[in-house]
Design an enzyme around this catalytic site. Structure first.
Site, PDB file in Angstrom:
ATOM      1  N   ASP A  13      -1.321  11.358  -6.513  1.00 57.95           N
ATOM      2  CA  ASP A  13      -2.232  10.619  -7.398  1.00 57.95           C
ATOM      3  C   ASP A  13      -1.908  10.817  -8.873  1.00 57.95           C
ATOM      4  OD1 ASP A  13      -3.686   9.919  -5.049  1.00 57.95           O
ATOM      5  OD2 ASP A  13      -4.659  11.879  -5.157  1.00 57.95           O
ATOM      6  N   LYS A  16       1.900   7.265  -9.969  1.00 54.65           N
ATOM      7  CA  LYS A  16       3.273   6.813  -9.669  1.00 54.65           C
ATOM      8  C   LYS A  16       3.361   5.300  -9.570  1.00 54.65           C
ATOM      9  CE  LYS A  16       3.494   9.367  -5.969  1.00 54.65           C
ATOM     10  NZ  LYS A  16       2.333  10.257  -6.159  1.00 54.65           N
ATOM     11  N   GLY A  40      -1.639   5.767  -1.633  1.00 56.71           N
ATOM     12  CA  GLY A  40      -2.316   4.594  -2.174  1.00 56.71           C
ATOM     13  C   GLY A  40      -1.875   4.429  -3.602  1.00 56.71           C
ATOM     14  N   HIS A  41      -1.160   3.364  -3.873  1.00 53.28           N
ATOM     15  CA  HIS A  41      -0.704   3.133  -5.234  1.00 53.28           C
ATOM     16  C   HIS A  41      -1.550   2.044  -5.869  1.00 53.28           C
ATOM     17  CE1 HIS A  41       3.526   5.001  -4.530  1.00 53.28           C
ATOM     18  NE2 HIS A  41       2.568   5.869  -4.566  1.00 53.28           N
ATOM     19  N   THR A  42      -2.257   2.427  -6.922  1.00 52.08           N
ATOM     20  CA  THR A  42      -3.127   1.474  -7.596  1.00 52.08           C
ATOM     21  C   THR A  42      -2.384   0.849  -8.760  1.00 52.08           C
ATOM     22  OG1 THR A  42      -4.950   2.914  -7.016  1.00 52.08           O
ATOM     23  CG2 THR A  42      -5.408   1.205  -8.652  1.00 52.08           C
ATOM     24  N   GLN A 225       2.820  10.734  -2.467  1.00 50.30           N
ATOM     25  CA  GLN A 225       2.213  12.074  -2.601  1.00 50.30           C
ATOM     26  C   GLN A 225       2.869  12.845  -3.762  1.00 50.30           C
ATOM     27  OE1 GLN A 225       3.147  11.298   1.025  1.00 50.30           O
ATOM     28  NE2 GLN A 225       1.219  10.222   1.004  1.00 50.30           N
ATOM     29  N   THR A 240       0.986  17.509   3.212  1.00 45.06           N
ATOM     30  CA  THR A 240       1.178  16.397   4.125  1.00 45.06           C
ATOM     31  C   THR A 240       2.348  16.751   5.050  1.00 45.06           C
ATOM     32  OG1 THR A 240       1.274  13.990   4.278  1.00 45.06           O
ATOM     33  CG2 THR A 240       2.695  15.019   2.599  1.00 45.06           C
TER      34      THR A 240
END
Ligand code: IMP
Length: 432
Positions: A13, A16, A40-42, A225, A240
């Site tokens: 987070d 990236k 999750g890439h925002t 990650q 992970t």
């Protein structure tokens, strides 16, 4: 050859998605090499938010080749859903190509069920996983019973592998966890339909990437990650199930170790972590709550509140070393605006020793570590309009310079807001 690997330096987070999206403009091929839809890439483009879990962020740029490498674990309905949503919103340029490695392992319903059951029933300690079946899917890969995309596409092989797996997994689900068994026939029918949808994307991505490199095209390897979630180099077992460090770009995409020239480490201006596990600079006070609120620190995948704390340079130095980071992209600097005194952790102190370069592997020792802080004056000026380093207030520049000094890696980019435009570019790794 100007290929670039982008990895996170903290616990994920780090922002990236935005950085990869910016660099993707200069790349021809964008390849994901590990993880799955736990990521999750925002991305915010012209004020509109898009969250991608599996598809490389470069997909939003026209004319690119996007690749999901063999090191990724793929959940078919998630991938199909993501593609459909992008298409429906007109965000999938016709000239963009997506390839999925035929060697990528498939996340199956029993992986999700086992992931959730284990966390619920407390076999081992709770990790706080995303519940997406990532760990069990990688376990099956290592145990050599996993189903790859090429297996899913071959009905006979798929049926045989599925039967074997469902028999074994139902044993665990019913006997160990007291849960309902899965219906292998229903899974077969459902996944056969996914196979038809995914067939056009399946490819030998190692070969595709190599051919593009041979033609002088530029590849961007997109990590998911962060370093401290790496199964070898992170805060095990609170990690992970894949290698998140730069070295895995080669293994997870099928290229040699000299394929990339730069490794960009993404570093958020403070630290966050989702899920369980040690976090030496965590702030359980007003400042932590403020970082969480102003930084909108909610997990992009699970919506969980992220734990927040001061920037920790032990994490960053450790990451610079294990990934061979050549440049740092500093993100979310604007979130710190208005905090009177800022702290940077320069080391961890125990009764016996100080750690400055590496996070101790022994969790008992790590729990004894107290962060050593350097205090710096904050700033109140709005920095979101800054486009050159000279535009930043004096105290902001001091903060940024200290990070560069302590990381022993040069800064290549500073993000001062969520939008693509809100960025100070110092060095473009593709232009080197
Ligand atoms: P898993 O990857 O779902 O097995 O979760 C293992 C740990 O990694 C948990 O602490 C998750 O919260 C964390 N994790 C997995 N993916 C991400 C991510 O993209 N960002 C932040 N944390 C993550």
């Amino acid at each position: 050859m100007a290929n670039v690997i982008v990895v996170g330096t903290q616990w994920g987070d780090e922002g990236k998605g935005k950085v990869v999206d910016i660099y993707a403009k200069n790349a021809d091929v964008i390849a994901r090499f590990q993880g799955g839809n736990n990521a999750g890439h925002t991305l915010v483009v012209k004020g509109e938010q898009t969250i991608l879990h599996l598809i490389p962020s470069g997909i939003l740029h026209a004319g690119k080749i996007c690749v999901i490498g063999n090191g990724v674990v793929v959940d078919p309905p998630v991938l199909i859903g993501e593609l459909n949503r992008l298409r429906d919103r007109g965000l999938l340029p016709a000239s963009t190509r997506l390839y999925v490695s035929e060697k990528a392992h498939i996340i199956m319903p029993y992986h999700r069920r086992l992931d959730i059951a284990r966390e619920l029933h407390g076999v081992g300690k709770k990790i706080g996983t995303t519940g997406r079946g990532i760990g069990p899917a990688y376990e099956d890969k290592i145990a050599r019973v996993g189903i790859r995309l090429c297996d899913l596409l071959d009905e006979e092989i798929f049926q045989e592998k599925l039967n074997r797996n469902v028999e074994e997994k139902n044993f665990y689900l019913t006997k160990l966890f007291g849960e309902e068994p899965l219906d292998g026939r229903a899974i077969f029918e459902e996944y056969r339909a996914y196979a038809d949808e995914l067939r056009p994307y399946a490819a030998d991505v190692s070969l595709i990437i190599q051919r593009e490199i041979d033609r002088g095209r530029k590849v961007l390897f997109e990590g998911a990650q962060g370093t401290h979630l790496d199964v070898d180099h992170g805060t095990f077992p609170y990690v992970t199930s894949s290698n998140t460090v730069a070295g895995n770009a080669c293994c997870g995409a099928g290229v040699g170790p000299l394929a990339a020239r730069s490794v960009i480490g993404i570093c958020k201006a403070y630290t966050t972590r989702v899920g369980e596990g040690p976090f030496p600079t965590e702030l359980q006070d007003e400042t932590g709550a403020r970082l969480q609120q102003v930084g909108q620190e909610f997990g992009a995948t699970t919506g969980r509140k992220r734990r927040c704390g001061w920037l920790d340079m032990v994490l960053i130095r450790h990451a610079v070393r294990v990934s061979g980071i050549t440049g740092i992209a500093l993100t979310k600097l604007d979130v710190l605006t208005g905090i009177e005194k800022l702290r940077i952790c320069t080391g961890y102190q125990t009764e016996r020793e100080e750690f400055t370069e590496s996070v101790p592997a022994n969790l008992r020792l790590l729990a004894q570590c107290r962060p050593v802080y350097e205090e710096l004056d904050g700033w109140t000026e709005d920095i979101r309009g800054a486009r050159r380093i000279e535009d930043l207030p004096r105290n902001t520049r001091r903060y940024v310079e200290r990070i560069e000094e302590m990381a022993s890696a040069r800064l290549v980019l500073i993000s001062v807001g969520p939008d693509r435009e809100e960025t100070i570019t110092l060095n473009n790794p593709f232009a080197d």
